[in-house]
Design a protein around this motif. Structure first.
Motif, PDB file in Angstrom:
ATOM      1  N   VAL A 103       0.730  -1.184  -0.112  1.00 17.65           N
ATOM      2  CA  VAL A 103       0.036   0.077   0.189  1.00 17.65           C
ATOM      3  C   VAL A 103       0.866   1.205   0.037  1.00 17.65           C
ATOM      4  CG1 VAL A 103      -0.345   0.015   2.519  1.00 17.65           C
ATOM      5  CG2 VAL A 103      -1.903   1.117   1.105  1.00 17.65           C
ATOM      6  N   THR A 104       0.504   2.266  -0.723  1.00  8.64           N
ATOM      7  CA  THR A 104       1.301   3.459  -0.722  1.00  8.64           C
ATOM      8  C   THR A 104       0.252   4.462  -0.551  1.00  8.64           C
ATOM      9  OG1 THR A 104       0.823   3.842  -3.122  1.00  8.64           O
ATOM     10  CG2 THR A 104       2.887   2.496  -2.594  1.00  8.64           C
ATOM     11  N   PRO A 105       0.563   5.977  -0.620  1.00  9.90           N
ATOM     12  CA  PRO A 105      -0.398   7.186  -0.279  1.00  9.90           C
ATOM     13  C   PRO A 105      -1.441   7.267  -1.411  1.00  9.90           C
ATOM     14  CG  PRO A 105       1.646   7.691   0.383  1.00  9.90           C
ATOM     15  CD  PRO A 105       1.648   6.596  -0.060  1.00  9.90           C
ATOM     16  N   SER A 106      -1.048   6.663  -2.695  1.00  9.62           N
ATOM     17  CA  SER A 106      -1.882   6.643  -3.900  1.00  9.62           C
ATOM     18  C   SER A 106      -2.639   5.470  -4.208  1.00  9.62           C
ATOM     19  CB  SER A 106      -1.049   7.264  -4.834  1.00  9.62           C
ATOM     20  OG  SER A 106      -0.110   6.184  -5.272  1.00  9.62           O
ATOM     21  N   THR A 107      -2.588   4.508  -3.028  1.00 11.74           N
ATOM     22  CA  THR A 107      -3.109   3.180  -3.385  1.00 11.74           C
ATOM     23  C   THR A 107      -3.919   2.742  -2.169  1.00 11.74           C
ATOM     24  OG1 THR A 107      -1.494   1.713  -2.691  1.00 11.74           O
ATOM     25  CG2 THR A 107      -1.485   2.322  -4.978  1.00 11.74           C
ATOM     26  N   GLY A 108      -4.878   1.741  -2.394  1.00  9.34           N
ATOM     27  CA  GLY A 108      -5.714   1.143  -1.209  1.00  9.34           C
ATOM     28  C   GLY A 108      -7.156   2.119  -1.249  1.00  9.34           C
ATOM     29  N   ASP A 109      -7.920   1.447  -0.464  1.00  5.46           N
ATOM     30  CA  ASP A 109      -9.361   2.029  -0.359  1.00  5.46           C
ATOM     31  C   ASP A 109      -9.726   2.003   1.162  1.00  5.46           C
ATOM     32  OD1 ASP A 109     -12.010   2.525  -0.657  1.00  5.46           O
ATOM     33  OD2 ASP A 109     -12.573   0.878  -1.281  1.00  5.46           O
ATOM     34  N   PRO A 110      -9.801   3.015   1.944  1.00  3.22           N
ATOM     35  CA  PRO A 110      -9.480   4.569   1.156  1.00  3.22           C
ATOM     36  C   PRO A 110      -7.958   4.616   0.609  1.00  3.22           C
ATOM     37  CG  PRO A 110      -9.637   4.578   3.576  1.00  3.22           C
ATOM     38  CD  PRO A 110     -10.221   3.257   3.299  1.00  3.22           C
ATOM     39  N   LEU A 111      -7.545   5.590   0.243  1.00  3.51           N
ATOM     40  CA  LEU A 111      -6.166   5.722  -0.295  1.00  3.51           C
ATOM     41  C   LEU A 111      -5.353   5.815   1.121  1.00  3.51           C
ATOM     42  CD1 LEU A 111      -6.308   8.533  -3.101  1.00  3.51           C
ATOM     43  CD2 LEU A 111      -6.304   6.043  -3.176  1.00  3.51           C
ATOM     44  N   GLY A 112      -4.101   4.911   0.897  1.00  5.35           N
ATOM     45  CA  GLY A 112      -3.320   4.916   1.714  1.00  5.35           C
ATOM     46  C   GLY A 112      -3.404   3.498   2.632  1.00  5.35           C
ATOM     47  N   PHE A 113      -4.602   2.983   2.786  1.00  3.74           N
ATOM     48  CA  PHE A 113      -5.281   1.837   3.512  1.00  3.74           C
ATOM     49  C   PHE A 113      -5.283   0.324   2.595  1.00  3.74           C
ATOM     50  CE2 PHE A 113      -5.877   5.439   5.944  1.00  3.74           C
ATOM     51  CZ  PHE A 113      -5.490   5.333   7.306  1.00  3.74           C
ATOM     52  N   ILE A 114      -5.024  -0.633   3.290  1.00  2.00           N
ATOM     53  CA  ILE A 114      -5.582  -1.840   2.788  1.00  2.00           C
ATOM     54  C   ILE A 114      -5.823  -2.547   3.996  1.00  2.00           C
ATOM     55  CG2 ILE A 114      -4.862  -4.235   1.806  1.00  2.00           C
ATOM     56  CD1 ILE A 114      -3.156  -2.935  -0.243  1.00  2.00           C
TER      57      ILE A 114
END
Length: 269
Positions: free
Chosen positions: A177-188
């Motif tokens: 996970v990076t600040p620009s990925t995940g849902d919400p961003l920055g989270f998995i």
């Protein structure tokens, strides 16, 4: 009991497997809908801290104080950033929770909460601010976070095992996970759910964790957390389970019809 035994005998003759009376585990399963969350009762956390602790167990209060947690320090961000750690989260029924990380060289720490037959190495507290380890929870929420610019958090080889617990559906994810990925961003976020009280079982959760962070930024911006929760959920049976239930119903109906016919013949004789 006699009827149940006869039905099981009929199912066995039909070649239908009788499900074991064990706890069922669902991991990121589309068969499970979480209806409500009763609350989080504990957290196990690894974070990349600039000046504070890196490994902790807490009793999930709304505001965490030092009395609410047991902690250990691996080192500063320069020491831990980019390093691969193997972790183990262990629950011992009737004793408590153990959380350990093992990294390169001397980068290994263990924290535990509870009273154990053999006290684990590292930092231990029998209770946290007067609270004993949780006695009721049926779900674990795994959350990887990387919200600081230029940061990332990778997780891999996640595995859950426990005597008396079997996987019914689903699997863990591996990824970064990076600040620009995940849902919400920055989270998995990933969820493990069980139809039994996980506090009654011995189990372990293992995997590898790698956080990358700059020397600046808040302590909580790059972390991995496992929350212990008590939830209410609806599980949709798989087609195979429904089919077995249908066969069971047919077997019951056939057994009942046989009894009625035998009863009528007895009356006429």
């Amino acid at each position: 009991m006699e009827l149940r035994s006869r039905v099981f005998g009929i199912l066995a003759l039909l070649g239908v497997a009788i499900p074991a009376q064990a706890g069922q585990i669902y991991v990121n399963s589309p068969l499970v809908t979480i209806d409500s969350v009763g609350g989080t009762v504990a957290n196990a956390k690894y974070r990349l801290s600039n000046t504070g602790f890196d490994v902790s167990l807490d009793n999930a209060p709304s505001t965490v104080t030092p009395a609410d947690q047991v902690t250990a320090t691996l080192g500063n961000v320069a020491t831990t950033s980019g390093k691969v750690f193997e972790f183990m989260l262990e629950h011992r029924a009737g004793e408590g929770i153990i959380f350990s990380l093992d990294g390169p060289g001397s980068l290994d720490r263990t924290v535990s909460w509870g009273t154990f037959t053999t006290t684990p190495s590292g930092s231990n507290k029998a209770n946290l601010n007067g609270k004993l380890p949780p006695s009721a929870f049926n779900s674990l929420v795994l959350s990887a976070r990387a919200t600081q610019a230029g940061s990332s958090f990778a997780f891999d080889d996640l595995n859950f095992s426990g005597a008396g617990l079997s996987l019914a559906d689903g699997s863990f994810l591996s990824g970064t996970v990076t600040p620009s990925t995940g849902d919400p961003l920055g989270f998995i976020n990933q969820r493990l759910y069980s139809n039994v009280n996980l506090a009654d079982f011995n189990w372990t959760l293992t995997g590898t964790l790698t956080g990358t962070k700059l020397l600046t930024g808040g302590d909580e911006t790059v972390r991995f957390n496992v929350g212990f929760q008590q939830v209410s959920a609806t599980v949709v049976p798989e087609p195979s389970t429904l089919a077995m239930a249908g066969i069971s119903s047919v077997a019951l109906a056939g057994f009942g019809l046989h009894r009625r016919r035998r009863h009528r013949r007895a009356k006429h004789d």
